[in-house]
Scaffold this active site. Structure first.
Site, mmCIF file in Angstrom:
data_model
loop_
_atom_site.group_PDB
_atom_site.id
_atom_site.type_symbol
_atom_site.label_atom_id
_atom_site.label_comp_id
_atom_site.label_asym_id
_atom_site.label_seq_id
_atom_site.Cartn_x
_atom_site.Cartn_y
_atom_site.Cartn_z
ATOM 1 C CB SER A 119 -28.100 -34.907 -24.244
ATOM 2 O OG SER A 119 -26.778 -34.529 -24.249
ATOM 3 C CG HIS A 140 -28.398 -31.321 -19.875
ATOM 4 N ND1 HIS A 140 -29.401 -30.948 -20.740
ATOM 5 C CD2 HIS A 140 -27.356 -31.694 -20.658
ATOM 6 C CE1 HIS A 140 -28.978 -31.084 -21.980
ATOM 7 N NE2 HIS A 140 -27.740 -31.527 -21.953
ATOM 8 C CD GLU A 152 -32.770 -29.071 -19.631
ATOM 9 O OE1 GLU A 152 -31.920 -29.772 -20.226
ATOM 10 O OE2 GLU A 152 -33.847 -28.754 -20.144
ATOM 11 C CG ASN A 190 -30.639 -31.696 -26.140
ATOM 12 O OD1 ASN A 190 -30.177 -30.918 -26.970
ATOM 13 N ND2 ASN A 190 -29.917 -32.181 -25.148
#
Ligand code: CAA
Ligand code: NAD
Length: 283
Positions: A119, A140, A152, A190
């Site tokens: 992450s 991701h 991602e 994130n």
């Protein structure tokens, strides 16, 4: 770079979902975890998801069985010897991930791509634990994997163009949308999402409103499908804390300091939905 055999490390909520979508797209999948119990839990979740698809008329019973038959279980990392692509989805911890990548580098064939579903951890640092940094990449997926469109894709400093192209092409075969980003703490997803969640925890910590009120404001006022505290429980409070720590350390900026209340919940073992209790309680 033809990808046929995929290995997924970690059969938790992300690894299970990744194994499921790969098997649904026709890949032969090896799902690896530390014990048969963890594998059983992951396979049960996959079975439930596929059964729901059968009930909804999106797939036949035969297709479900064929999909499950494409997933084999493994507790031995040496099974990477048969993989063209390995997607690691173990816990968000650099020591654990670099240990896994070192072993994968030795066990996997020379052509194999090593991807991490991290992450927030630096792909470049994970890649440096191997002798093939050009074949290491971030892949991701978003939670819940079978539902969310985005993957991602993160280029490490040394990631080769043909590795990026192969992973992008595979992502499309999974019926997902690839978005390319560079290797920076928290990437894009994130870096933006987690400070919002952390701020929601501070809002609760400072007594500004109840957890329900905080979530209602974001759901009804901003049209978010889940409020930030409900989403934190869904992601896992341990994962949220790890990500905030990576942002804090990576940028050295106090705006990323994790809320003490988040730390307290993690110390208590209240990790969210997966442990039955986080900001909310689940049965
Ligand atoms: N696994 C598989 N499928 C699931 C699921 C799960 N855990 N949860 C829900 N679904 C499916 C349901 O089966 C349903 O599918 P059908 O309509 O085909 O039956 C569909 O999703 C919608 O579910 P529901 O009607 O039960 O509930 P909902 O409309 O509230 O949607 C949700 C559920 C999709 C999870 C929605 O609440 C949502 O989008 N929440 C936000 C999710 C999000 O933000 N994810 C990103 C997290 S951050 C991240 O992943 C990155 C990171 O590094 C931390
Ligand atoms: P989880 O706790 O549900 O699952 C992790 C699994 O990895 C467990 O089954 C554990 O037994 C297994 N594991 C741990 N060490 C292992 C090892 N050495 N070898 C094999 N298996 C091992 O966690 P999760 O939520 O699935 O998260 C996994 C990864 O995906 C983390 O890096 C996390 O940051 C990332 N991620 C999580 C989310 C999310 O919303 N939870 C979203 C995107 C990415």
């Amino acid at each position: 770079m033809t990808i046929k055999n995929v290995m997924v490390i970690g059969a938790g909520q992300m690894g299970g979902g990744i194994a499921q979508v790969c098997a649904q797209a026709g890949y032969s999948v090896t799902l690896n975890d530390l014990s048969q119990d963890f594998l059983e839990r992951g396979m049960t979740a996959i079975g439930k998801n596929l059964s729901r698809s059968v009930e909804k008329g999106r797939m036949s019973e035969e297709e479900k069985e064929a999909c499950l038959a494409r997933i084999s279980r493994s507790t031995d990392i040496q099974d990477a010897a048969h993989a063209d692509l390995i997607i690691e989805a173990a816990v968000e911890n650099m020591t654990v991930k670099t240990e896994i990548f070192k072993k994968l580098d030795q066990a996997a064939p020379a052509h194999a791509i090593l991807a991490s579903n991290t992450s927030s951890l630096p792909i470049t640092e994970i890649a440096a634990a191997t002798k093939r940094p050009e074949k290491v990449i971030g892949m991701h997926f978003m939670n819940p994997v079978p539902v969310m469109k985005l993957v991602e894709i993160i280029r490490g400093l040394a990631t080769a163009d043909e590795v990026y192209q192969a992973v992008e092409e595979m992502t499309r075969r999974l019926n997902k949308a690839p978005v390319e980003v560079n290797d920076f703490p928290g990437f894009v997803s994130n870096r933006i999402l987690m400070p919002m969640i952390n701020e929601a925890v501070y809002t609760l910590f400072e007594g500004v409103a109840t957890k329900e009120a905080i979530d209602d404001v974001m759901k009804m006022g901003m049209n978010h499908p889940m409020g930030p505290l409900e989403l934190a429980d869904f992601i896992g409070l341990d994962t949220c804390l790890y990500i905030m720590e990576i942002l804090h350390e990576g940028f050295g900026d106090s705006k990323y300091r994790p809320c003490p209340l988040l730390r307290k919940y993690v110390k208590a073992g209240w990790l969210g939905k997966k442990t039955g209790r986080g900001f909310y309680e689940y049965n």
